[in-house]
Design an enzyme around this catalytic site. Structure first.
Site, PDB file in Angstrom:
ATOM      1  N   GLY A   2      63.913  89.001  62.172  1.00  0.00           N
ATOM      2  CA  GLY A   2      64.601  89.809  61.160  1.00  0.00           C
ATOM      3  C   GLY A   2      63.579  90.594  60.361  1.00  0.00           C
TER       4      GLY A   2
ATOM      5  N   GLN B 159      60.049  95.136  53.308  1.00  0.00           N
ATOM      6  CA  GLN B 159      58.843  94.636  53.973  1.00  0.00           C
ATOM      7  C   GLN B 159      58.005  95.778  54.582  1.00  0.00           C
ATOM      8  OE1 GLN B 159      61.228  91.384  56.092  1.00  0.00           O
ATOM      9  NE2 GLN B 159      59.249  90.392  55.801  1.00  0.00           N
TER      10      GLN B 159
ATOM     11  N   CYS C 191      57.907  83.901  57.417  1.00  0.00           N
ATOM     12  CA  CYS C 191      58.182  85.272  56.962  1.00  0.00           C
ATOM     13  C   CYS C 191      57.035  86.177  57.392  1.00  0.00           C
ATOM     14  CB  CYS C 191      58.323  85.293  55.440  1.00  0.00           C
ATOM     15  SG  CYS C 191      58.701  86.934  54.779  1.00  0.00           S
ATOM     16  N   LEU C 192      57.378  87.345  57.916  1.00  0.00           N
ATOM     17  CA  LEU C 192      56.341  88.281  58.364  1.00  0.00           C
ATOM     18  C   LEU C 192      55.485  88.771  57.193  1.00  0.00           C
ATOM     19  CD1 LEU C 192      58.453  90.312  60.945  1.00  0.00           C
ATOM     20  CD2 LEU C 192      56.722  88.561  61.436  1.00  0.00           C
TER      21      LEU C 192
ATOM     22  N   HIS D 105      67.817  84.573  54.301  1.00  0.00           N
ATOM     23  CA  HIS D 105      66.394  84.875  54.081  1.00  0.00           C
ATOM     24  C   HIS D 105      66.220  86.387  53.820  1.00  0.00           C
ATOM     25  CE1 HIS D 105      61.980  84.521  55.361  1.00  0.00           C
ATOM     26  NE2 HIS D 105      62.190  85.814  55.450  1.00  0.00           N
ATOM     27  N   GLU D 106      66.912  87.204  54.612  1.00  0.00           N
ATOM     28  CA  GLU D 106      66.797  88.664  54.448  1.00  0.00           C
ATOM     29  C   GLU D 106      67.468  89.135  53.168  1.00  0.00           C
ATOM     30  OE1 GLU D 106      64.699  89.768  56.302  1.00  0.00           O
ATOM     31  OE2 GLU D 106      64.805  88.474  58.047  1.00  0.00           O
TER      32      GLU D 106
ATOM     33  N   HIS E 112      65.212  88.889  50.347  1.00  0.00           N
ATOM     34  CA  HIS E 112      64.258  90.007  50.254  1.00  0.00           C
ATOM     35  C   HIS E 112      64.868  91.177  49.464  1.00  0.00           C
ATOM     36  CE1 HIS E 112      60.786  88.858  52.623  1.00  0.00           C
ATOM     37  NE2 HIS E 112      61.509  88.549  53.687  1.00  0.00           N
TER      38      HIS E 112
HETATM   39  O1  GNR Z   1      60.686  86.183  62.048  1.00  0.00           O
HETATM   40  C1  GNR Z   1      61.181  85.463  61.174  1.00  0.00           C
HETATM   41  N1  GNR Z   1      61.512  84.189  61.490  1.00  0.00           N
HETATM   42  C2  GNR Z   1      62.245  83.369  60.632  1.00  0.00           C
HETATM   43  C3  GNR Z   1      62.288  82.016  60.930  1.00  0.00           C
HETATM   44  C4  GNR Z   1      63.016  81.149  60.149  1.00  0.00           C
HETATM   45  C5  GNR Z   1      63.705  81.642  59.062  1.00  0.00           C
HETATM   46  C6  GNR Z   1      63.662  82.978  58.734  1.00  0.00           C
HETATM   47  C7  GNR Z   1      62.946  83.849  59.527  1.00  0.00           C
HETATM   48  S1  GNR Z   1      62.912  85.551  59.145  1.00  0.00           S
HETATM   49  C8  GNR Z   1      61.349  85.982  59.792  1.00  0.00           C
HETATM   50  C9  GNR Z   1      61.128  87.477  59.707  1.00  0.00           C
HETATM   51  C10 GNR Z   1      61.085  87.900  58.257  1.00  0.00           C
HETATM   52  O2  GNR Z   1      60.133  87.739  57.531  1.00  0.00           O
HETATM   53  N2  GNR Z   1      62.148  88.444  57.780  1.00  0.00           N
HETATM   54  O3  GNR Z   1      62.201  88.819  56.489  1.00  0.00           O
HETATM   55 NI    NI Z   2      60.872  87.454  55.455  1.00  0.00          NI
END
Ligand code: GNR
Ligand code: NI
Length: 174
Positions: free
Chosen positions: A46, A51, A92-93, A134-135, A138
């Site tokens: 995601g 980001q 998270c990236l 999670h997104e 953000h």
């Molecule tokens: O790539 C991603 N893997 C992930 C794994 C577990 C819970 C959430 C994520 S999202 C993350 C990519 C990201 O940072 N999205 O904002």
């Molecule tokens: Ni993230």
């Protein structure tokens, strides 16, 4: 299409609340195309627009094994459907190499506009539920380590800063 740079903590942009999109037009689709390419290149499932430094309420996601089913969420609204929460290990990236457990509702409804600006509604469970929440965080200027203790959060930020410094040093002469 282009791969964009992903910002990392403690970049202050990651604390910004993103702004609603006014129209799903070609310019927005170009951003979403870049976001998908950036997400694939980084091996993420995601990505939120903030980001890549853009404060719009836009999320892309691909939970398919073959990485050939991109999904687009514009102006998403997430509503929990259960009080039960589930622990899931997140990454998270924008916080490379840090993983920890976060508790979130296990079933949510997500209403949004798709790639063509069409109104849609899904029920999200399992990894879809984890990822969309999670997104959504953000878009509100929250990253997953904000759900951890201050000690863990501070450690994570220091680890990322060190990693980024090392990466810069090793790519400076390329
Ligand atoms: O790539 C991603 N893997 C992930 C794994 C577990 C819970 C959430 C994520 S999202 C993350 C990519 C990201 O940072 N999205 O904002
Ligand atoms: Ni993230």
């Amino acid at each position: 299409m282009a791969v964009r740079d992903i910002i990392t903590v403690p970049d202050p942009h990651l604390k910004r609340v993103s702004r609603p999109v006014e129209a799903v037009d070609d310019a927005l689709r170009a951003l979403m195309d870049d976001m998908v390419e950036t997400m694939y290149e980084a091996n993420g499932i995601g990505l939120a627009a903030i980001q890549v430094g853009v404060d719009k309420r836009v999320i892309v996601m691909d939970l398919s094994d073959k990485r050939d089913k991109p999904c687009y969420f514009v102006n998403p609204v997430v509503t929990p459907l259960t009080e039960e929460c589930k622990l899931h290990r997140e990454g998270c990236l924008s916080i490379p190499d840090v993983y920890d457990d976060v508790e979130r509702p296990e079933r949510v409804e997500v209403a949004y506009l798709d790639y063509n600006g069409k109104v849609r509604k899904d029920i999200a469970e399992d990894l879809f539920a984890v990822c969309i929440q999670h997104e959504m965080d953000h878009l509100e200027g929250i990253v997953f380590i904000d759900h951890l203790s201050r000690l863990k959060r501070d450690r994570a930020v220091k680890k990322v800063q060190k990693l980024v410094r090392l990466r810069r040093a090793s790519t400076a002469t390329v």
